[in-house]
Design a protein around this motif. Structure first.
Motif, short mmCIF file in Angstrom:
data_model
loop_
_atom_site.label_atom_id
_atom_site.label_comp_id
_atom_site.label_asym_id
_atom_site.label_seq_id
_atom_site.Cartn_x
_atom_site.Cartn_y
_atom_site.Cartn_z
N GLU A 77 -4.71 -2.87 -6.02
CA GLU A 77 -4.53 -4.08 -5.22
C GLU A 77 -3.55 -3.89 -4.07
N LEU A 78 -2.74 -2.81 -4.16
CA LEU A 78 -1.65 -2.65 -3.20
C LEU A 78 -1.88 -1.60 -2.14
N VAL A 79 -2.73 -0.57 -2.44
CA VAL A 79 -2.85 0.56 -1.51
C VAL A 79 -4.29 0.76 -1.05
N GLU A 80 -4.43 1.32 0.15
CA GLU A 80 -5.76 1.50 0.76
C GLU A 80 -6.57 2.56 0.05
N GLU A 81 -5.95 3.74 -0.14
CA GLU A 81 -6.72 4.78 -0.82
C GLU A 81 -5.79 5.73 -1.57
N LYS A 103 -0.72 4.60 1.88
CA LYS A 103 -1.07 3.67 2.97
C LYS A 103 -1.18 2.28 2.33
N LYS A 104 -0.52 1.28 2.92
CA LYS A 104 -0.45 -0.02 2.24
C LYS A 104 -1.60 -0.95 2.61
N LYS A 105 -1.89 -1.88 1.71
CA LYS A 105 -2.83 -2.96 2.03
C LYS A 105 -2.04 -4.12 2.67
#
Ligand code: TXA
Ligand code: MG
Length: 343
Positions: A77-81, A103-105
């Motif tokens: 839920e928190l990071v892009e990949e 990388k953050k969302k």
């Protein structure tokens, strides 16, 4: 006590954590133990609560926080990949004292990351920390439990001294296990960069067949003209108010002689290995232990103790900058503002 105190010292009655967890979710600050150091926790998705951490610590706004999670669903839920290297590291070292920069969302408030497009995430192994995250049901942003610039909190007396009344709850989980903050890394183009050394060492990561690069600022002084990968490096940290000198030699006799010369005729305190305690002609001596694990567990609380003795100088025995020794020396060099003698 002004903060509400929760005693988990010799207790595995985790029900006692439910009240602070519920409050944390609603925006309150909860100070809690992890296996590395204590942290000041807030709901990572609550911008206002996160702001209050910066106020409680007096921390610079651009110094980003680590987000603590209890399971991999939270990570998603928190990071892009999540890349292959990160996956390998997570499998090997989570839960545990390794923080990985991703990388953050957009869901992560800019306040946590100091405006960066990355976020530092850690899954602690401490059961109390894990329960606190699970019961609150939210990721927890938590910096080390200390006023900015001071040594990190590893024993409850130091923490109460400094932070009582600045947080809503203090959970006492006794002395921490490791005593130094987590290793912080970021993988770039197939190479792991160590931004802050800790218990998980370069060698531990290399064993997985991964290339590792230690950022040069880890042992160097901060140069404002150089780009830093980890904003924390810019700030004064771990520093007693008394002047400190750090001394290292591979030769124990030379080490003791050099420290004795540094403190000659001065009101001083020496922080040294157990085996050298008898070798110093000085009123105050503090025992750091005899191996790297003991030294890392004791060092922050000893820096505070030494400072309270109000001497002219604190002299500290250094260790080899290898393995866990690299993490110890990173903290001590900063505590001593790089006043360092290698002989
Ligand atoms: O062991 C620990 O990591 C403890 C416990 C409480 O978990 N926490 C801790 O947090 O030491 P703190 O805030 O004292 O240190 C966070 C470090 C800083 O050096 C900061 O610069 C770095 O992590 N950091 C955080 N987010 C980052 C990011 N997005 N990129 C690079 N470095 C980051
Ligand atoms: Mg800190």
């Amino acid at each position: 006590m002004k903060s509400k105190y929760i005693d988990m010292k010799n207790s595995n009655d985790y029900n006692k954590i439910k009240e602070p967890a519920e409050s944390l979710k609603k925006g309150k600050l909860v100070l809690f133990p992890t296996e590395t150091v204590y942290g000041i926790g807030a709901n990572a998705l609550d911008e206002e609560a996160v702001k209050n951490i910066f106020i409680a610590k007096g921390r610079a706004q651009d110094n980003p926080l680590i987000v603590h999670i209890a399971d991999l669903k939270m990570l998603e839920e928190l990071v892009e990949e999540v890349g292959q290297i990160e996956k390998k590291l997570m499998e090997a070292f989570w839960p545990g004292p390794l923080t990985i920069v991703f990388k953050k969302k957009p869901i992560i408030p800019a306040r946590i990351t100091g405006g960066l497009d990355t976020v530092a995430i850690r899954m602690p192994s401490s059961v109390i920390a894990r329960k606190l995250i699970e019961y609150s049901g939210v990721p927890i942003a938590a910096p080390s439990a200390n006023i900015s610039g001071r040594p990190s909190g590893t024993v409850i007396e130091d923490i109460i001294d400094e932070l009582d009344g600045k947080v809503d709850y203090i959970i006492d989980g006794d002395k921490v296990d490791i005593g130094l903050e987590s290793t912080v890394i970021r993988a770039v183009d197939g190479i792991v960069h160590i931004l802050r050394p800790g218990k998980i060492t370069k060698e531990d990561i290399e064993k997985l067949g991964i290339k590792v690069f230690i950022e040069k600022q880890v042992l160097g002084e901060y140069n404002p003209n150089e780009k830093v990968m980890s904003p924390g490096i810019k700030y004064k940290h771990y520093a007693p108010t008394t002047k400190c000198v750090l001394v290292f030699s591979k030769n124990e006799d030379r080490l003791v002689d050099t420290i004795n010369k540094q403190i000659e005729g001065k009101n001083a305190v020496v922080i040294c290995k157990t085996q050298n305690l008898e070798k110093y002609n000085v009123k105050f001596k503090l025992d750091m232990g005899n191996n790297l694990e003991e030294i890392s567990r004791n060092i922050f609380t000893l820096l505070r103790k030494a400072d309270k003795l109000n001497t002219e100088i604190i002299a500290i025995e250094g260790v080899e900058k290898e393995g866990l020794g690299l993490a110890i020396m990173n903290r001590l060099l900063r505590a001593c503002s790089h006043n360092y003698i290698e002989c």
